[in-house]
Motif scaffolding. Structure first.
Motif, short mmCIF file in Angstrom:
data_model
loop_
_atom_site.label_atom_id
_atom_site.label_comp_id
_atom_site.label_asym_id
_atom_site.label_seq_id
_atom_site.Cartn_x
_atom_site.Cartn_y
_atom_site.Cartn_z
N LYS A 113 0.83 -1.21 0.00
CA LYS A 113 0.00 0.00 0.00
C LYS A 113 0.86 1.26 0.00
O LYS A 113 0.56 2.23 -0.70
N CYS A 114 1.94 1.25 0.77
CA CYS A 114 2.82 2.40 0.89
C CYS A 114 4.09 2.17 0.08
O CYS A 114 4.65 1.07 0.09
N GLY A 115 4.54 3.20 -0.61
CA GLY A 115 5.84 3.14 -1.23
C GLY A 115 6.92 3.31 -0.18
O GLY A 115 6.67 3.78 0.93
N SER A 116 8.15 2.95 -0.54
CA SER A 116 9.26 3.08 0.40
C SER A 116 9.50 4.53 0.82
O SER A 116 10.09 4.79 1.88
N ASP A 117 9.06 5.48 -0.02
CA ASP A 117 9.27 6.90 0.30
C ASP A 117 8.13 7.50 1.12
O ASP A 117 8.12 8.70 1.39
N GLY A 118 7.15 6.68 1.50
CA GLY A 118 6.07 7.17 2.35
C GLY A 118 4.82 7.61 1.62
O GLY A 118 3.82 7.94 2.26
N PHE A 119 4.84 7.61 0.28
CA PHE A 119 3.63 7.95 -0.47
C PHE A 119 2.69 6.74 -0.54
O PHE A 119 3.14 5.59 -0.60
N ASP A 120 1.41 7.02 -0.55
CA ASP A 120 0.39 5.98 -0.66
C ASP A 120 0.24 5.62 -2.14
O ASP A 120 -0.24 6.41 -2.94
N GLN A 121 0.65 4.38 -2.49
CA GLN A 121 0.61 3.98 -3.89
C GLN A 121 -0.59 3.07 -4.22
O GLN A 121 -0.55 2.30 -5.18
N SER A 122 -1.65 3.23 -3.43
CA SER A 122 -2.85 2.42 -3.69
C SER A 122 -3.83 3.12 -4.62
O SER A 122 -4.97 2.67 -4.77
N PHE A 123 -3.42 4.21 -5.27
CA PHE A 123 -4.28 4.91 -6.22
C PHE A 123 -4.45 4.09 -7.50
O PHE A 123 -3.73 3.11 -7.74
N GLY A 124 -5.38 4.50 -8.34
CA GLY A 124 -5.53 3.86 -9.64
C GLY A 124 -6.04 2.44 -9.54
O GLY A 124 -7.03 2.16 -8.84
N ILE A 125 -5.38 1.52 -10.20
CA ILE A 125 -5.85 0.14 -10.31
C ILE A 125 -6.16 -0.50 -8.96
O ILE A 125 -7.23 -1.11 -8.79
#
Length: 280
Positions: free
Chosen positions: A156-168
């Motif tokens: 769910k979280c990228g290593s840099d702290g951004f939430d990468q659960s957007f989109g697909i």
């Protein structure tokens, strides 16, 4: 497998957004898309090329060492930039992109003008979809299984702290394997937008001497300018991957005034609309 011409699209875009998208039904060969050959900066989607090039260069009988797994897995699952920079420098910088263009037969993809800025690689929705087709149907099954199984474990979280659960991940149901990309939002999330991972699955890379040396000379390029003839100013947010038997690629550019959350909400809605429209 080669996709046929994309059907004419009729999905409305939010104000200020530039977008291209392509959905490929791998069972029927039908496609649905718009502006699928328009070039964008890759952001972290170039990590697909970095991983595939590593596997292709070493061969199917290569047993991936633990130290390399500790780079490849965080790069694919948690979009770790330090891992990408390390493999980028070690494996030939922009030569990685050139090899993948030749291997897969990409037509819109080109190396970054400054070879240290791997996130400024030029891509298109069509070429990313073709890359997934190559991985699934033409690459050695060991490469396919390694890449797709790691993308299926996207955190769910990228290593840099951004939430990468957007989109697909948020837009469509079904079995998914995804690779996300973003650029122009800074090195870390704005206060209040930090991602929290409840299952503590975010994968990080230890700062070994090799990693420190690589990150000193290579990076995503985020926050810098370049002579490349693609938009490096707008905020970029991309979602790509497979949903059951479909390949889905949505590339977007957003105004620099738009927040991460607003961008994420907008690409998620667009991805949902594109996916639903592709099924009509």
């Amino acid at each position: 497998m080669t996709a046929g011409p994309a059907a004419a699209a009729s999905v409305d875009l939010p104000e200020g957004m530039t977008a291209s998208y392509l959905v490929v039904d791998q069972e029927t060969g039908t496609t649905f898309g718009a502006d699928e050959h328009k070039q964008y900066r890759s952001a972290s989607l170039v990590k697909l090329f970095i991983a595939l090039d590593y596997l292709e260069s070493h061969g199917p009988d290569h047993e991936i060492p633990a130290d390399d797994l500790a780079l490849l897995e965080p790069m694919l699952r948690s979009s770790n930039d330090d891992a990408a920079s390390t493999l980028w420098v070690r494996d030939g910088w922009d030569e990685i992109v050139k090899r993948m263009v030749a291997k897969i037969g990409l037509t819109d993809t080109a190396p970054p003008a400054s070879r240290g800025k791997w996130g400024y690689t030029a891509i298109s929705a069509a070429d990313i979809a073709k890359t997934y087709q190559y991985i699934q149907h033409e690459a050695n099954p060991k490469y396919r299984d390694f890449i797709m199984s790691n993308l299926a474990q996207s955190t769910k979280c990228g290593s840099d702290g951004f939430d990468q659960s957007f989109g697909i991940p948020s837009a469509v149901p079904g079995q998914k394997a995804v690779k996300q990309g973003w650029s122009g939002y800074g090195a870390a999330p704005a206060p209040g937008e930090e991602c929290t991972e409840t299952d503590a699955n975010v994968l990080r890379v230890l700062r070994s001497p090799e990693v420190k040396a690589a990150t000193a000379v290579a990076s995503s390029g985020d926050g810098t300018t370049d002579a490349q003839d693609i938009d490096l100013t707008s905020r970029a947010m991309h979602t790509s991957g497979t949903v059951s038997d479909k390949i889905v690629v949505v590339l977007t550019l957003e105004p620099t005034t738009l927040s991460w959350k607003d961008s994420a909400d907008r690409i998620t809605k667009l991805t949902r609309d594109v996916y639903l429209q592709s099924a009509l």
